[in-house]
Design an enzyme around this catalytic site. Structure first.
Site, mmCIF file in Angstrom:
data_model
loop_
_atom_site.group_PDB
_atom_site.id
_atom_site.type_symbol
_atom_site.label_atom_id
_atom_site.label_comp_id
_atom_site.label_asym_id
_atom_site.label_seq_id
_atom_site.Cartn_x
_atom_site.Cartn_y
_atom_site.Cartn_z
ATOM 1 N N HIS A 98 0.877 -1.176 0.000
ATOM 2 C CA HIS A 98 0.000 0.000 0.000
ATOM 3 C C HIS A 98 0.912 1.223 0.000
ATOM 4 O O HIS A 98 2.014 1.166 0.559
ATOM 5 C CB HIS A 98 -0.824 0.134 1.285
ATOM 6 C CG HIS A 98 -1.690 -1.008 1.678
ATOM 7 N ND1 HIS A 98 -1.213 -2.143 2.274
ATOM 8 C CD2 HIS A 98 -3.035 -1.155 1.622
ATOM 9 C CE1 HIS A 98 -2.216 -2.963 2.555
ATOM 10 N NE2 HIS A 98 -3.339 -2.387 2.166
ATOM 11 N N ASP A 101 2.367 1.987 3.402
ATOM 12 C CA ASP A 101 3.387 1.076 3.958
ATOM 13 C C ASP A 101 4.784 1.563 3.626
ATOM 14 O O ASP A 101 5.736 1.244 4.334
ATOM 15 C CB ASP A 101 3.316 -0.336 3.340
ATOM 16 C CG ASP A 101 1.939 -0.926 3.337
ATOM 17 O OD1 ASP A 101 1.163 -0.604 4.244
ATOM 18 O OD2 ASP A 101 1.637 -1.720 2.411
HETATM 19 C C1 XUL Z 1 -7.255 -6.418 5.419
HETATM 20 C C2 XUL Z 1 -6.565 -6.899 4.211
HETATM 21 C C3 XUL Z 1 -5.751 -5.906 3.480
HETATM 22 C C4 XUL Z 1 -5.826 -6.049 1.996
HETATM 23 C C5 XUL Z 1 -5.118 -4.955 1.239
HETATM 24 O O1 XUL Z 1 -7.967 -7.392 6.087
HETATM 25 O O2 XUL Z 1 -6.653 -8.053 3.871
HETATM 26 O O3 XUL Z 1 -4.435 -6.028 3.900
HETATM 27 O O4 XUL Z 1 -5.292 -7.255 1.577
HETATM 28 O O5 XUL Z 1 -5.566 -3.690 1.581
#
Ligand code: XUL
Ligand code: CO
Length: 433
Positions: A98, A101
């Site tokens: 993300h 991150d």
């Molecule tokens: C949250 C989750 C996230 C997604 C990406 O439960 O799974 O990490 O994979 O935003």
């Protein structure tokens, strides 16, 4: 001094190896059915759990002590150095991230974007140097307090705007890094109470945002797959993208069922009251299977514990459905899994991934053997064989009155037949021991 300094690259040493940092099942070069295990499984490390998560829980804060924790671009660069060091040790082909991150939050949108672009430049150079690829990128539209009432579904249009602008920057970043997919998990797209929520309006906003994502990805020539990741609850009480079936209905409603697929997570399937393989099989049946987030939940806790997988039979049944769906195309196996907060050491981070990769490889191999054996598929085909007949097929394009007349005249009187569940479970177990 590097963070993983004395840990050597992990290699395949076979079933009898007692080296805890060796692969016992995952031989990346092993060819099964014309493809290597690395090509079948397409492993990815998740940046958020392995490098951004600090070990907090609702009762206490940071337990991990990583040299890259803290704000500022120097910390973000140190984090990237550590991440690519782990990738070198594991040798997995992909990673996922993300925006939040990998870069520090800026004072405003422009600064956050500059920070992201700078780190994307760092990734670009490291990826070119190491061959590690991006399975998917995504935007974190849920951690910052501005998103507490949702992103696309927020009652405040300025939050919708901020989220849309952020999505653009994250799709750009993913495209620049040749990401093979772009994921949208609806972090806080849901609600806590109907007393303050306009469901119809929020759903329309979410549909509009997704259409804009699809249009923008096309406009810039992004060749990857757009994926929605379903989850039934947590963080909100009612998440809109509850499960695969719900997401399909949503996609149909906005005419996006041919544009968007799903990223299915084991723990989310469990929270929705389904099995992982159910969600994969349904997505495949609906033509929207894309990728998986591999992990497991603690079956007693009732929440999303994001543990590394360690149950070979469970994983085998999931890969069985993936293989039946034709395997991954742009998707892969992303470890959306985090250490337990007492697992403090660099070695824990490596061992967790080694164990997860090994469990997946062992499960995959068993799934392949079950499919090759053909016993399950033969039994399934036999169960539905009656439908191969001309009269059965004609019925599907007929009408009730005609069927009624045929039943009356032919004296059809169906006899119940065994579903043979235990025999099929025994057959599966032959491949699991
Ligand atoms: C949250 C989750 C996230 C997604 C990406 O439960 O799974 O990490 O994979 O935003
Ligand atoms: Co996930």
């Amino acid at each position: 001094m590097t963070y993983f300094a004395d840990i050597a690259p992990v290699t395949y040493k076979g079933r009898d190896s007692d080296d805890p940092l060796s692969f016992r099942h995952y031989d990346p070069e092993e060819v099964i059915g014309g493809k290597t295990m690395a090509e079948h499984l397409r492993f990815a490390v998740a940046y958020w759990h392995s490098f951004a998560w600090e070990g907090g829980d609702p009762f206490g804060g940071r337990t991990f002590d990583r040299p890259w924790f803290g704000d500022g671009m120097d910390r973000a660069r140190a984090k990237a150095d550590a991440a690519f060091e782990l990738f070198r040790i594991l040798g997995q082909p992909y990673f996922c991230f993300h925006d939040a991150d990998v870069r520090p939050e800026g004072a405003d949108f422009a600064e956050s974007t500059r920070n992201l672009e700078e780190i994307v430049g760092v990734f670009e150079a490291k990826m070119a140097g190491t061959g590690t690829k991006l399975l998917w990128g995504t935007a974190n539209l849920f951690s910052h307090r501005r998103y507490m009432a949702g992103a696309a579904t927020n009652p405040d249009p300025d939050v919708f705007a901020y989220a849309a602008a952020t999505l653009k920057t994250c799709i750009d970043a993913t495209h620049r890094l040749n990401g093979e997919n772009y994921v949208l998990w609806g972090g806080r797209e849901g609600y806590e109470t109907l007393l303050n929520t306009d469901l119809r309006r929020e759903r329309e906003q979410a549909g509009r945002m997704l259409s804009m994502v699809v249009d923008y990805a096309k406009k810039i020539g992004f060749g990857g797959t757009i994926l929605i990741e379903p989850k039934p609850q947590e963080p909100t009480k009612h998440q809109y993208d509850y499960d695969v079936a719900t997401v399909y209905g949503f996609l149909k409603d906005f005419g996006l069922e041919g544009e968007v697929k799903v990223n299915i997570e084991q723990g989310h399937a469990i929270l929705a009251g389904h099995s992982f393989e159910h969600e994969i099989a349904l997505a495949s049946a609906l033509g929207i299977f894309g990728s998986i987030d591999m992990n497991r939940n603690d079956y007693q806790s009732g929440w999303d514990t994001d543990q590394f997988p360690n149950n070979i039979p469970e994983v085998a049944l999931a890969y069985y459905e993936i293989l039946k769906a034709g395997g991954f195309i742009t998707g892969g196996t992303n470890f959306d899994a985090k250490l337990r907060r007492q697992s403090l050491d660099a070695e824990d981070l490596v061992a967790a991934h080694v164990g997860g990769m090994d469990v997946c490889a062992a499960g995959f191999r068993r799934a392949w053997a079950m499919l090759e054996d053909g016993g399950l598929e033969a039994a399934r085909a036999e169960r539905y064989a009656g439908w191969d007949g001309a009269e059965a097929q004609a019925m599907l394009s007929g009408d009730l009155a005609a069927i009624h007349d045929r039943v009356m005249s032919s004296g059809i009187n169906p006899l119940p037949r065994s579903g043979r569940q235990e025999r099929l479970e025994n057959l599966v177990n032959r491949f699991l021991d």
